[in-house]
Design a protein around this motif. Structure first.
Motif, PDB file in Angstrom:
ATOM      1  N   THR A 129      68.778  15.367  74.882  1.00  0.00           N
ATOM      2  CA  THR A 129      68.321  14.426  73.858  1.00  0.00           C
ATOM      3  C   THR A 129      67.188  15.055  73.049  1.00  0.00           C
ATOM      4  OG1 THR A 129      66.625  13.378  75.247  1.00  0.00           O
ATOM      5  CG2 THR A 129      68.859  12.495  75.394  1.00  0.00           C
ATOM      6  N   ALA A 130      67.031  14.580  71.824  1.00  0.00           N
ATOM      7  CA  ALA A 130      65.934  15.027  70.969  1.00  0.00           C
ATOM      8  C   ALA A 130      65.601  13.908  69.996  1.00  0.00           C
ATOM      9  CB  ALA A 130      66.300  16.302  70.211  1.00  0.00           C
ATOM     10  N   VAL A 131      64.306  13.626  69.823  1.00  0.00           N
ATOM     11  CA  VAL A 131      63.856  12.627  68.865  1.00  0.00           C
ATOM     12  C   VAL A 131      62.672  13.211  68.108  1.00  0.00           C
ATOM     13  CG1 VAL A 131      62.406  11.505  70.622  1.00  0.00           C
ATOM     14  CG2 VAL A 131      63.052  10.253  68.543  1.00  0.00           C
ATOM     15  N   SER A 132      62.716  13.118  66.787  1.00  0.00           N
ATOM     16  CA  SER A 132      61.700  13.754  65.946  1.00  0.00           C
ATOM     17  C   SER A 132      60.940  12.709  65.135  1.00  0.00           C
ATOM     18  CB  SER A 132      62.355  14.766  64.996  1.00  0.00           C
ATOM     19  OG  SER A 132      63.345  14.117  64.199  1.00  0.00           O
ATOM     20  N   GLY A 133      59.744  13.092  64.678  1.00  0.00           N
ATOM     21  CA  GLY A 133      58.914  12.205  63.866  1.00  0.00           C
ATOM     22  C   GLY A 133      57.819  12.989  63.180  1.00  0.00           C
ATOM     23  N   PHE A 134      56.997  12.269  62.417  1.00  0.00           N
ATOM     24  CA  PHE A 134      55.885  12.909  61.700  1.00  0.00           C
ATOM     25  C   PHE A 134      54.666  13.014  62.611  1.00  0.00           C
ATOM     26  CE2 PHE A 134      58.478  10.889  58.412  1.00  0.00           C
ATOM     27  CZ  PHE A 134      58.717  11.974  57.579  1.00  0.00           C
ATOM     28  N   ALA A 135      53.944  14.147  62.482  1.00  0.00           N
ATOM     29  CA  ALA A 135      52.780  14.373  63.336  1.00  0.00           C
ATOM     30  C   ALA A 135      51.573  13.570  62.895  1.00  0.00           C
ATOM     31  CB  ALA A 135      52.436  15.865  63.356  1.00  0.00           C
ATOM     32  N   ASP A 136      51.569  13.044  61.659  1.00  0.00           N
ATOM     33  CA  ASP A 136      50.397  12.311  61.189  1.00  0.00           C
ATOM     34  C   ASP A 136      50.379  10.854  61.649  1.00  0.00           C
ATOM     35  OD1 ASP A 136      52.428  11.230  59.691  1.00  0.00           O
ATOM     36  OD2 ASP A 136      51.686  11.958  57.750  1.00  0.00           O
ATOM     37  N   GLY A 137      51.368  10.459  62.451  1.00  0.00           N
ATOM     38  CA  GLY A 137      51.350   9.112  63.009  1.00  0.00           C
ATOM     39  C   GLY A 137      51.971   8.042  62.115  1.00  0.00           C
ATOM     40  N   ARG A 138      52.557   8.399  60.977  1.00  0.00           N
ATOM     41  CA  ARG A 138      53.144   7.373  60.113  1.00  0.00           C
ATOM     42  C   ARG A 138      54.356   6.719  60.792  1.00  0.00           C
ATOM     43  NH1 ARG A 138      55.538  11.056  55.269  1.00  0.00           N
ATOM     44  NH2 ARG A 138      53.823  12.402  55.947  1.00  0.00           N
ATOM     45  N   ALA A 139      54.480   5.422  60.594  1.00  0.00           N
ATOM     46  CA  ALA A 139      55.573   4.668  61.203  1.00  0.00           C
ATOM     47  C   ALA A 139      56.839   4.784  60.355  1.00  0.00           C
ATOM     48  CB  ALA A 139      55.180   3.203  61.364  1.00  0.00           C
ATOM     49  N   VAL A 140      57.966   4.687  61.019  1.00  0.00           N
ATOM     50  CA  VAL A 140      59.278   4.722  60.360  1.00  0.00           C
ATOM     51  C   VAL A 140      59.992   3.419  60.709  1.00  0.00           C
ATOM     52  CG1 VAL A 140      61.475   5.927  60.155  1.00  0.00           C
ATOM     53  CG2 VAL A 140      59.364   7.223  60.517  1.00  0.00           C
ATOM     54  N   ASP A 141      60.386   2.690  59.691  1.00  0.00           N
ATOM     55  CA  ASP A 141      60.990   1.378  59.918  1.00  0.00           C
ATOM     56  C   ASP A 141      62.374   1.458  60.554  1.00  0.00           C
ATOM     57  OD1 ASP A 141      58.767   0.140  58.829  1.00  0.00           O
ATOM     58  OD2 ASP A 141      59.590   0.174  56.781  1.00  0.00           O
ATOM     59  N   ALA A 142      63.197   2.387  60.101  1.00  0.00           N
ATOM     60  CA  ALA A 142      64.589   2.450  60.577  1.00  0.00           C
ATOM     61  C   ALA A 142      64.948   3.885  60.932  1.00  0.00           C
ATOM     62  CB  ALA A 142      65.553   1.899  59.529  1.00  0.00           C
ATOM     63  N   PRO A 143      64.730   4.311  62.169  1.00  0.00           N
ATOM     64  CA  PRO A 143      65.131   5.671  62.560  1.00  0.00           C
ATOM     65  C   PRO A 143      66.641   5.834  62.460  1.00  0.00           C
ATOM     66  CG  PRO A 143      64.474   4.372  64.476  1.00  0.00           C
ATOM     67  CD  PRO A 143      64.105   3.565  63.276  1.00  0.00           C
ATOM     68  N   GLN A 144      67.069   7.045  62.104  1.00  0.00           N
ATOM     69  CA  GLN A 144      68.481   7.319  61.874  1.00  0.00           C
ATOM     70  C   GLN A 144      68.965   8.441  62.794  1.00  0.00           C
ATOM     71  OE1 GLN A 144      70.588   5.768  59.695  1.00  0.00           O
ATOM     72  NE2 GLN A 144      68.945   4.352  59.128  1.00  0.00           N
ATOM     73  N   PRO A 145      70.214   8.326  63.300  1.00  0.00           N
ATOM     74  CA  PRO A 145      70.773   9.469  64.043  1.00  0.00           C
ATOM     75  C   PRO A 145      70.910  10.669  63.116  1.00  0.00           C
ATOM     76  CG  PRO A 145      72.465   7.823  63.597  1.00  0.00           C
ATOM     77  CD  PRO A 145      71.157   7.204  63.215  1.00  0.00           C
ATOM     78  N   ALA A 146      70.932  11.843  63.684  1.00  0.00           N
ATOM     79  CA  ALA A 146      70.878  13.065  62.875  1.00  0.00           C
ATOM     80  C   ALA A 146      72.033  13.193  61.899  1.00  0.00           C
ATOM     81  CB  ALA A 146      70.831  14.286  63.806  1.00  0.00           C
ATOM     82  N   ASP A 147      73.237  12.728  62.274  1.00  0.00           N
ATOM     83  CA  ASP A 147      74.362  12.882  61.360  1.00  0.00           C
ATOM     84  C   ASP A 147      74.198  12.040  60.098  1.00  0.00           C
ATOM     85  OD1 ASP A 147      74.601  10.509  62.728  1.00  0.00           O
ATOM     86  OD2 ASP A 147      76.754  10.686  63.082  1.00  0.00           O
ATOM     87  N   LYS A 148      73.489  10.916  60.198  1.00  0.00           N
ATOM     88  CA  LYS A 148      73.212  10.105  59.013  1.00  0.00           C
ATOM     89  C   LYS A 148      71.995  10.622  58.253  1.00  0.00           C
ATOM     90  CE  LYS A 148      75.289   5.809  60.717  1.00  0.00           C
ATOM     91  NZ  LYS A 148      75.071   4.369  61.001  1.00  0.00           N
ATOM     92  N   ALA A 149      70.985  11.085  58.983  1.00  0.00           N
ATOM     93  CA  ALA A 149      69.779  11.585  58.336  1.00  0.00           C
ATOM     94  C   ALA A 149      70.023  12.875  57.567  1.00  0.00           C
ATOM     95  CB  ALA A 149      68.679  11.806  59.379  1.00  0.00           C
ATOM     96  N   THR A 150      71.110  13.575  57.889  1.00  0.00           N
ATOM     97  CA  THR A 150      71.421  14.834  57.205  1.00  0.00           C
ATOM     98  C   THR A 150      72.557  14.689  56.200  1.00  0.00           C
ATOM     99  OG1 THR A 150      72.934  15.462  58.994  1.00  0.00           O
ATOM    100  CG2 THR A 150      70.647  16.204  59.180  1.00  0.00           C
ATOM    101  N   ALA A 151      72.990  13.473  55.941  1.00  0.00           N
ATOM    102  CA  ALA A 151      74.095  13.257  55.005  1.00  0.00           C
ATOM    103  C   ALA A 151      73.690  13.654  53.589  1.00  0.00           C
ATOM    104  CB  ALA A 151      74.534  11.794  55.039  1.00  0.00           C
ATOM    105  N   LYS A 152      74.678  14.086  52.802  1.00  0.00           N
ATOM    106  CA  LYS A 152      74.405  14.490  51.430  1.00  0.00           C
ATOM    107  C   LYS A 152      73.981  13.279  50.590  1.00  0.00           C
ATOM    108  CE  LYS A 152      77.583  18.425  51.364  1.00  0.00           C
ATOM    109  NZ  LYS A 152      78.765  19.047  50.699  1.00  0.00           N
TER     110      LYS A 152
END
Length: 299
Positions: free
Chosen positions: A236-259
């Motif tokens: 498993t792997a989960v990524s985020g921003f190091a500055d602590g900003r919140a993300v409302d809707a995390p996305q699986p990688a295949d959707k986050a990398t879509a064109k």
């Protein structure tokens, strides 16, 4: 004595009246009806006994043929359903014990080069490990859906570590879930695992006094989960921003990398990092397990 007169001659019967016959028949008298009426009966064909024998033989051969085919198919089905089918890949058994047999740096290298893991296939900076890996655990550190999926297979251990990129702008928590699944169960587990789990985002692992100190559940942006068929492990792997900003809707990688994606998660390459590092850890585990199997065979 006067002569007596001769007796009168008997009267001749009048000839029968001549009756004309209907058109198409000869004239004359109609013949008297026959005393018996002729009837005919349709005879049944007599079957050739040799033909009947050939038919019975053909039917018996057909039944025998279907029986042989059915038996062969049943044998194939039973063979495929036997435990241990398909055979375990090389290093499969050794991979199950890597969580305590392999050194930490063999499972979680201090740096993870990620060629082709950035947006558009660009290589991102190699992410160094942001803190010491978490100690092995039996179940914590798993999302609820994944825990439910691996518990029936025997969840052996869970190892996790958090990395940051060279610019300290993003963080990523990776996890290795070791199971007791056989090759068949592992193959079934891995088929479309991420899509099957839905919004089952892996938990983040923060590290006090590190770049990942503010990496929590609200900071998770993208993730990926994979169960390779040749290893009894879930990565498993989960990524985020190091500055602590919140993300409302995390996305699986295949959707986050879509064109066509233009949001901050897509532009930062967090989806690429999650999937790329997952694949990188799979290759590392495969190499380590294969090496252990060859060393064991050489002894």
């Amino acid at each position: 004595m006067p002569p007596q007169a001769a007796p009168p001659a008997p009267a001749r019967p009048a000839p029968a009246a001549f009756v004309p016959a209907p058109y198409g028949r000869t004239t004359g008298y109609a013949p008297p009806p026959e005393a018996l009426v002729e009837t005919t009966t349709r005879l049944r064909p007599v079957r050739d006994r040799r033909s009947a024998g050939r038919t019975a033989a053909a039917a018996a051969c057909a039944v025998l043929g279907f029986g042989l085919i059915g038996g062969a198919l049943a044998g194939v089905w039973l063979a495929a359903s036997e435990p241990g089918k398909p055979a375990e890949p090389v290093g499969y058994a050794e991979a199950r014990e890597l969580w305590h047999n392999a050194p930490v740096d063999a499972l979680f290298p201090r740096t993870l080069p990620g060629p082709g893991a950035g947006p558009g296939g660009a290589p991102p900076p190699p992410p160094p490990r942001g803190g010491a890996p978490a100690p092995p655990t039996a179940a914590p550190g798993l999302a609820k859906g994944l825990l439910t999926a691996v518990e029936p297979l025997g969840c052996e251990r869970v190892l996790r570590a958090t990395y940051t990129d060279a610019t300290a702008s993003s963080v990523i928590t990776v996890g290795l879930v070791f199971t007791r699944a056989d090759a068949t169960a592992q193959r079934t587990l891995g088929e479309g695992l991420t899509a099957r789990l839905g919004q089952d985002v892996p938990p983040a692992l923060s590290g006090p006094s590190t770049v990942a100190a503010r990496f929590g559940d609200r900071q998770r942006a993208s993730w990926w989960t994979s169960a390779p068929a040749d290893l009894p492990v879930v990565v498993t792997a989960v990524s985020g921003f190091a500055d602590g900003r919140a993300v409302d809707a995390p996305q699986p990688a295949d959707k986050a990398t879509a064109k066509g994606r233009t949001d901050a998660v897509a532009q930062s390459g967090l989806g690429h990092e999650a999937k790329g590092i997952t694949e990188r850890l799979e290759r590392l585990l495969r190499t380590t397990a294969t090496t252990a199997a060859k060393e064991k065979e050489a002894r």
